[in-house]
Design a protein around this motif. Structure first.
Motif, short mmCIF file in Angstrom:
data_model
loop_
_atom_site.label_atom_id
_atom_site.label_comp_id
_atom_site.label_asym_id
_atom_site.label_seq_id
_atom_site.Cartn_x
_atom_site.Cartn_y
_atom_site.Cartn_z
N ARG A 162 26.08 6.26 80.59
CA ARG A 162 26.50 7.56 80.08
C ARG A 162 26.44 7.60 78.56
O ARG A 162 26.66 6.60 77.89
CB ARG A 162 27.95 7.86 80.50
CG ARG A 162 28.21 8.02 81.97
CD ARG A 162 29.67 8.32 82.18
NE ARG A 162 30.04 8.49 83.57
CZ ARG A 162 31.28 8.60 84.01
NH1 ARG A 162 32.26 8.56 83.13
NH2 ARG A 162 31.54 8.75 85.27
N TYR A 163 26.18 8.82 78.06
CA TYR A 163 26.33 9.09 76.63
C TYR A 163 27.73 9.62 76.36
O TYR A 163 28.36 10.21 77.24
CB TYR A 163 25.31 10.13 76.17
CG TYR A 163 23.90 9.61 76.02
CD1 TYR A 163 23.58 8.71 75.02
CD2 TYR A 163 22.88 10.03 76.88
CE1 TYR A 163 22.29 8.23 74.86
CE2 TYR A 163 21.59 9.56 76.73
CZ TYR A 163 21.30 8.66 75.72
OH TYR A 163 20.03 8.19 75.58
N GLY A 164 28.22 9.42 75.13
CA GLY A 164 29.47 10.04 74.71
C GLY A 164 30.63 9.08 74.65
O GLY A 164 30.54 7.92 75.05
N GLN A 165 31.75 9.60 74.14
CA GLN A 165 32.98 8.83 74.04
C GLN A 165 33.66 8.82 75.40
O GLN A 165 33.60 9.79 76.15
CB GLN A 165 33.92 9.46 72.99
CG GLN A 165 33.29 9.66 71.63
CD GLN A 165 33.11 8.36 70.86
OE1 GLN A 165 33.67 7.34 71.23
NE2 GLN A 165 32.33 8.40 69.79
N HIS A 166 34.37 7.73 75.71
CA HIS A 166 35.03 7.60 77.01
C HIS A 166 36.48 7.20 76.77
O HIS A 166 36.80 6.04 76.53
CB HIS A 166 34.32 6.55 77.86
CG HIS A 166 32.86 6.81 78.05
ND1 HIS A 166 32.39 7.84 78.83
CD2 HIS A 166 31.76 6.22 77.52
CE1 HIS A 166 31.06 7.85 78.78
NE2 HIS A 166 30.67 6.88 77.99
N GLU B 221 25.45 14.11 65.42
CA GLU B 221 26.65 13.88 66.23
C GLU B 221 26.58 12.51 66.91
O GLU B 221 25.54 12.15 67.46
CB GLU B 221 26.76 14.99 67.28
CG GLU B 221 28.03 14.94 68.10
CD GLU B 221 28.09 16.08 69.10
OE1 GLU B 221 29.21 16.48 69.45
OE2 GLU B 221 27.03 16.56 69.53
N PRO B 222 27.65 11.72 66.90
CA PRO B 222 27.64 10.43 67.60
C PRO B 222 27.33 10.61 69.09
O PRO B 222 27.83 11.52 69.73
CB PRO B 222 29.05 9.89 67.39
CG PRO B 222 29.54 10.58 66.16
CD PRO B 222 28.92 11.95 66.19
N ALA B 223 26.48 9.72 69.61
CA ALA B 223 26.12 9.74 71.03
C ALA B 223 26.06 8.30 71.54
O ALA B 223 25.00 7.82 71.96
CB ALA B 223 24.78 10.45 71.24
N PRO B 224 27.19 7.58 71.49
CA PRO B 224 27.17 6.17 71.95
C PRO B 224 26.76 6.08 73.41
O PRO B 224 27.12 6.93 74.22
CB PRO B 224 28.61 5.72 71.74
CG PRO B 224 29.42 6.98 71.72
CD PRO B 224 28.53 8.02 71.11
N LEU B 225 25.99 5.06 73.71
CA LEU B 225 25.52 4.83 75.08
C LEU B 225 26.31 3.67 75.67
O LEU B 225 26.44 2.61 75.05
CB LEU B 225 24.03 4.51 75.09
CG LEU B 225 23.35 4.39 76.45
CD1 LEU B 225 23.34 5.73 77.18
CD2 LEU B 225 21.91 3.87 76.30
#
Length: 299
Positions: free
Chosen positions: A144-148, A265-269
Motif C-alpha cells: 500500500r501507499y500512504g501513511q498507516h 506529497e509523501p507517498a511511502p510504500l
C-alpha cells in the motif's frame, strides 16, 4: 474444548458481518458457520453475536473477546512459522495484493525472481487500486501507499521516503507548454484519479509546515493507476504520480519531471500484514527482496 476452526470462523464472521459472507470466504455453507459459532459460544459460555433476521453484530462480550481470539490465531501461526524457520526452501501459498500500476509494471518481474528462488512456493496476486482489507479480504499481505496509523496491523516499510511528482510526456509539453508554477496547473489538462465514484481533483503539495491544495481539472479520470500512466505516456495531460511508478519512464525520456524544486506529497510504500507477533518466512524474505529492489530503483 475450543476448536481452532471455530475460533477462526468467529474472527472471519466478525470481520465480514454476516454468516453468508464468512461462509463464502471459507468455502462453507452458512449453516456450517452458524453451527461453528453456536458451538464456540457453548464452549466459552459466552454470547458472541446478537442475531436478528436482518442483522448480525458482536455483543459486548464478543467485542471484548475478539482481540484474544485474534491473538490466539496469531500465536498458532507463529508456532507453525517457527518450526519452518530453518527450512531453506519456502513452501505453501502466499496471497498478495498490490496497486495496479506498481503491480503490473514493477512488481511482476521481482515476483518472478522470487519464485525462481523458491519454486515450491505458490503465489496468488490480486492487482487493484481499491485498498485491500488484510483482515477481511483473502490476502496474507498487501502493498500500500500512504501513511498507516491503524495499530491493528503491522506496516513494514518498503520505500519510506517515496513522494508524488508531477510528470508529463514530451509530446504534451511541446503542444501545451510546461507549467512554471503550481498556479499554472489550473490552465492545463490534468489526469485525475477516482475512487467509489469520487474524482480527486485537489492535489496536495507540502508548503513549509503547512500544505498547499491546488484545484485541477481534466477530461480524463480513472480508478486504475495504470490507465492514468498510459494516458500520461500518450500525451493526454499532466499526472501527479508516485515517483517509484514513473522513475523508469523519466530516466528513459518517455516522461519529463515538472517543477522539480517543488516537493511532492509523501507517498511511502509499505507491506502490510495482519499478524502482529510474527511473519512467515515467505513474508520476511519477500519483504527483504522488495526493500532492496525499491532502494535500487529510486537510488
Amino acid at each position: 474444548m475450543v476448536r481452532f476452526e471455530d475460533l477462526a470462523l468467529f474472527v472471519r464472521t466478525a470481520a465480514c458481518g454476516s454468516f453468508s459472507k464468512a461462509a463464502r470466504e471459507a468455502n462453507l455453507l452458512p449453516g456450517q458457520v452458524s453451527a461453528a459459532i453456536m458451538r464456540l459460544e457453548r464452549d466459552l459460555d459466552l454470547r458472541l453475536f446478537a442475531r436478528s433476521t436482518r442483522s448480525l453484530r458482536l455483543t459486548d462480550e464478543g467485542e471484548r473477546y475478539l482481540p484474544y481470539a485474534r491473538e490466539i490465531i496469531d500465536l498458532l501461526h507463529s508456532g507453525r512459522d517457527a518450526m519452518r524457520r530453518d527450512d531453506a526452501e519456502l513452501t505453501g501459498t502466499l496471497l498478495l495484493a498490490a496497486p495496479s500500476d506498481f503491480g503490473r509494471n514493477i512488481l511482476l518481474p521481482w515476483l518472478g525472481d522470487f519464485r525462481r528462488r523458491h519454486p515450491r512456493l505458490e503465489m496468488r496476486l490480486q492487482l487493484s487500486d481499491q485498498v485491500a482489507d488484510v483482515f477481511r479480504d483473502p490476502v496474507d499481505i498487501a502493498i500500500r501507499y500512504g501513511q498507516h496509523a491503524d495499530a491493528s496491523f503491522i506496516a513494514l516499510p518498503l520505500a519510506p521516503d517515496n513522494r508524488r511528482v508531477l510528470v508529463a510526456s514530451p509530446g504534451y509539453l511541446e503542444q501545451c507548454g510546461e507549467p512554471q508554477s503550481l498556479d499554472d496547473l489550473q490552465r492545463h489538462s490534468c489526469l485525475l484519479w477516482q475512487m467509489h465514484g469520487r474524482v480527486y481533483d485537489k492535489w496536495v503539495f507540502p508548503a513549509g509546515k503547512s500544505r498547499r491544495i491546488v484545484h485541477v481539472k481534466g477530461a480524463l479520470a480513472s480508478d486504475d493507476a495504470d490507465v492514468v500512466r498510459r494516458w500520461t505516456l500518450a500525451g493526454e495531460g499532466i499526472a501527479y504520480r508516485s515517483w517509484i511508478d514513473v522513475v523508469t519512464d523519466v530516466r528513459a525520456g518517455r516522461l519529463r519531471l515538472l517543477l522539480p524544486d517543488q516537493p511532492g506529497e509523501p507517498a511511502p510504500l509499505s507491506m502490510v500484514c495482519p499478524h502482529r507477533r510474527q511473519f512467515s518466512p515467505a513474508v520476511r524474505q519477500l519483504h527483504a527482496l522488495l526493500t532492496e529492489r525499491c532502494a535500487q530503483l529510486v537510488a
